[in-house]
Scaffold this motif. Structure first.
Motif, PDB file in Angstrom:
ATOM      1  N   GLY A   1       0.799  -1.211   0.000  1.00 17.65           N
ATOM      2  CA  GLY A   1       0.000   0.000   0.000  1.00 17.65           C
ATOM      3  C   GLY A   1       0.834   1.263   0.000  1.00 17.65           C
ATOM      4  N   ASP A   2       0.160   2.366   0.236  1.00 17.23           N
ATOM      5  CA  ASP A   2       0.786   3.685   0.207  1.00 17.23           C
ATOM      6  C   ASP A   2       1.754   3.855   1.387  1.00 17.23           C
ATOM      7  OD1 ASP A   2       0.667   6.560  -0.901  1.00 17.23           O
ATOM      8  OD2 ASP A   2       0.270   6.803   1.263  1.00 17.23           O
ATOM      9  N   GLU A   3       2.938   4.358   1.097  1.00  8.66           N
ATOM     10  CA  GLU A   3       3.965   4.514   2.138  1.00  8.66           C
ATOM     11  C   GLU A   3       3.551   5.507   3.216  1.00  8.66           C
ATOM     12  OE1 GLU A   3       8.603   5.833   2.299  1.00  8.66           O
ATOM     13  OE2 GLU A   3       8.041   4.356   0.779  1.00  8.66           O
ATOM     14  N   ALA A   4       2.924   6.627   2.836  1.00  6.17           N
ATOM     15  CA  ALA A   4       2.497   7.618   3.822  1.00  6.17           C
ATOM     16  C   ALA A   4       1.441   7.034   4.761  1.00  6.17           C
ATOM     17  CB  ALA A   4       1.965   8.865   3.126  1.00  6.17           C
ATOM     18  N   VAL A   5       0.518   6.258   4.223  1.00  3.75           N
ATOM     19  CA  VAL A   5      -0.514   5.613   5.044  1.00  3.75           C
ATOM     20  C   VAL A   5       0.132   4.596   5.982  1.00  3.75           C
ATOM     21  CG1 VAL A   5      -2.559   4.117   4.978  1.00  3.75           C
ATOM     22  CG2 VAL A   5      -2.333   6.018   3.353  1.00  3.75           C
ATOM     23  N   LEU A   6       1.103   3.833   5.482  1.00  2.00           N
ATOM     24  CA  LEU A   6       1.823   2.870   6.324  1.00  2.00           C
ATOM     25  C   LEU A   6       2.494   3.592   7.490  1.00  2.00           C
ATOM     26  CD1 LEU A   6       3.064   0.137   7.063  1.00  2.00           C
ATOM     27  CD2 LEU A   6       4.796   0.535   5.292  1.00  2.00           C
ATOM     28  N   MET A   7       3.171   4.699   7.235  1.00  4.56           N
ATOM     29  CA  MET A   7       3.839   5.448   8.306  1.00  4.56           C
ATOM     30  C   MET A   7       2.825   5.967   9.320  1.00  4.56           C
ATOM     31  SD  MET A   7       7.112   5.319   8.242  1.00  4.56           S
ATOM     32  CE  MET A   7       7.609   6.696   9.272  1.00  4.56           C
ATOM     33  N   GLN A   8       1.662   6.404   8.871  1.00  2.00           N
ATOM     34  CA  GLN A   8       0.621   6.866   9.798  1.00  2.00           C
ATOM     35  C   GLN A   8       0.162   5.722  10.698  1.00  2.00           C
ATOM     36  OE1 GLN A   8      -2.308   8.456   7.119  1.00  2.00           O
ATOM     37  NE2 GLN A   8      -1.256  10.424   6.896  1.00  2.00           N
ATOM     38  N   ARG A   9      -0.025   4.532  10.100  1.00  2.28           N
ATOM     39  CA  ARG A   9      -0.443   3.356  10.887  1.00  2.28           C
ATOM     40  C   ARG A   9       0.637   2.982  11.901  1.00  2.28           C
ATOM     41  NH1 ARG A   9      -1.456   0.365   5.983  1.00  2.28           N
ATOM     42  NH2 ARG A   9      -0.053  -1.186   6.833  1.00  2.28           N
ATOM     43  N   LEU A  10       1.908   3.015  11.463  1.00  2.98           N
ATOM     44  CA  LEU A  10       3.012   2.663  12.363  1.00  2.98           C
ATOM     45  C   LEU A  10       3.091   3.635  13.538  1.00  2.98           C
ATOM     46  CD1 LEU A  10       5.678   1.774   9.659  1.00  2.98           C
ATOM     47  CD2 LEU A  10       4.637   0.163  11.287  1.00  2.98           C
ATOM     48  N   GLU A  11       2.930   4.935  13.255  1.00  3.66           N
ATOM     49  CA  GLU A  11       2.999   5.917  14.340  1.00  3.66           C
ATOM     50  C   GLU A  11       1.821   5.779  15.297  1.00  3.66           C
ATOM     51  OE1 GLU A  11       3.553  10.661  15.304  1.00  3.66           O
ATOM     52  OE2 GLU A  11       3.476  10.020  13.211  1.00  3.66           O
ATOM     53  N   ALA A  12       0.627   5.593  14.759  1.00  7.30           N
ATOM     54  CA  ALA A  12      -0.546   5.424  15.624  1.00  7.30           C
ATOM     55  C   ALA A  12      -0.363   4.210  16.530  1.00  7.30           C
ATOM     56  CB  ALA A  12      -1.810   5.288  14.773  1.00  7.30           C
ATOM     57  N   HIS A  13       0.143   3.132  15.976  1.00  6.21           N
ATOM     58  CA  HIS A  13       0.394   1.935  16.777  1.00  6.21           C
ATOM     59  C   HIS A  13       1.438   2.221  17.856  1.00  6.21           C
ATOM     60  CE1 HIS A  13       2.626  -1.898  17.514  1.00  6.21           C
ATOM     61  NE2 HIS A  13       1.397  -2.246  17.853  1.00  6.21           N
ATOM     62  N   ALA A  14       2.536   2.855  17.472  1.00  6.48           N
ATOM     63  CA  ALA A  14       3.615   3.135  18.427  1.00  6.48           C
ATOM     64  C   ALA A  14       3.139   4.038  19.562  1.00  6.48           C
ATOM     65  CB  ALA A  14       4.800   3.766  17.699  1.00  6.48           C
ATOM     66  N   ARG A  15       2.310   5.013  19.231  1.00  5.06           N
ATOM     67  CA  ARG A  15       1.809   5.934  20.266  1.00  5.06           C
ATOM     68  C   ARG A  15       0.964   5.202  21.315  1.00  5.06           C
ATOM     69  NH1 ARG A  15       2.416  11.302  19.756  1.00  5.06           N
ATOM     70  NH2 ARG A  15       3.318  12.066  17.808  1.00  5.06           N
ATOM     71  N   SER A  16       0.426   4.043  20.976  1.00  3.38           N
ATOM     72  CA  SER A  16      -0.390   3.278  21.921  1.00  3.38           C
ATOM     73  C   SER A  16       0.454   2.389  22.840  1.00  3.38           C
ATOM     74  CB  SER A  16      -1.396   2.413  21.150  1.00  3.38           C
ATOM     75  OG  SER A  16      -0.743   1.301  20.541  1.00  3.38           O
ATOM     76  N   LEU A  17       1.765   2.365  22.611  1.00  8.69           N
ATOM     77  CA  LEU A  17       2.640   1.454  23.344  1.00  8.69           C
ATOM     78  C   LEU A  17       3.360   2.151  24.500  1.00  8.69           C
ATOM     79  CD1 LEU A  17       4.196  -0.331  20.244  1.00  8.69           C
ATOM     80  CD2 LEU A  17       2.435  -1.245  21.793  1.00  8.69           C
ATOM     81  N   PRO A  18       3.753   1.379  25.523  1.00  9.11           N
ATOM     82  CA  PRO A  18       4.504   1.966  26.641  1.00  9.11           C
ATOM     83  C   PRO A  18       5.836   2.556  26.163  1.00  9.11           C
ATOM     84  CG  PRO A  18       3.799  -0.281  27.162  1.00  9.11           C
ATOM     85  CD  PRO A  18       3.492  -0.051  25.707  1.00  9.11           C
ATOM     86  N   GLY A  19       6.204   3.671  26.760  1.00  9.44           N
ATOM     87  CA  GLY A  19       7.509   4.266  26.514  1.00  9.44           C
ATOM     88  C   GLY A  19       7.617   5.124  25.278  1.00  9.44           C
ATOM     89  N   PHE A  20       6.501   5.388  24.580  1.00  7.39           N
ATOM     90  CA  PHE A  20       6.577   6.174  23.347  1.00  7.39           C
ATOM     91  C   PHE A  20       7.262   7.510  23.630  1.00  7.39           C
ATOM     92  CE2 PHE A  20       5.194   9.414  20.397  1.00  7.39           C
ATOM     93  CZ  PHE A  20       5.383   8.804  19.177  1.00  7.39           C
TER      94      PHE A  20
END
Length: 183
Positions: free
Chosen positions: A147-166
């Motif tokens: 898929g689109d690289e920008a969309v992938l980066m948005q998904r990765l950041e949203a996921h990371a923000r939900s994790l401990p220690g972000f």
């Protein structure tokens, strides 16, 4: 700046089929053979192939004959190679799929995106990029690299923000530099 004293340069590994491994590392991962030769070993002559992707490093990997074909356990957990961009990593993912490489597993560690894959002798490689943030480790979940690289980066950041220690990577790095005494 890094910690004074030592820095990582290269590693060598015993192999069973040196020609097959040379082909994999040069053709697929684009290492260059910088030298080759033979040295005496404890069980007879050993052939060596020196490989590099950096003209400032004579070798980053050395393949050495002599690995027993019947080893019951591979002591190499992983060999990690850092990609220069997400686009490079995604292109390599497609190359590995076309080549029929074994055990291709794309994942996110929250602070990095990795592709795990086996070389022809079963050594696990990690091909990865760092992401611009840190999350507590260990963490590993599958990721779809299509898929689109920008969309992938948005998904990765949203996921990371939900994790401990972000934390932004620059803040994490500053803390590590302080702890290592290399501020």
């Amino acid at each position: 700046m890094s910690r004074p004293g030592f820095s990582f340069s290269h590693f060598g590994m015993f192999v069973t089929n040196i020609a097959q491994l040379e082909d994999f590392y040069t053709r697929i991962l684009e290492f260059t053979v910088t030298d080759r030769g033979e040295l005496p070993g404890p069980h007879g002559p050993m052939n060596l192939v020196f490989l590099s992707r950096d003209p400032d490093e004579h070798h980053q990997i050395v393949l050495i004959t002599g690995r027993p074909a019947d080893m019951g356990f591979n002591p190499i957990n992983q060999i990690s190679l850092k990609a220069d961009s997400l686009a490079t990593l995604r292109a390599m993912h497609q190359t590995l799929q076309r080549e029929g490489a074994a055990d291709i597993t794309p994942v996110t560690h929250g602070n990095a995106v990795s592709i795990y894959v086996r070389d022809p002798e079963g050594n696990r490689l990690e091909l990865y990029i760092d992401l611009p943030w840190y999350v507590s480790q260990p963490m590993r979940v599958p990721v779809d690299l299509s898929g689109d690289e920008a969309v992938l980066m948005q998904r990765l950041e949203a996921h990371a923000r939900s994790l401990p220690g972000f934390t932004p990577r620059a803040e994490w790095r500053a803390e590590m530099a302080r702890r290592m005494g290399v501020e």
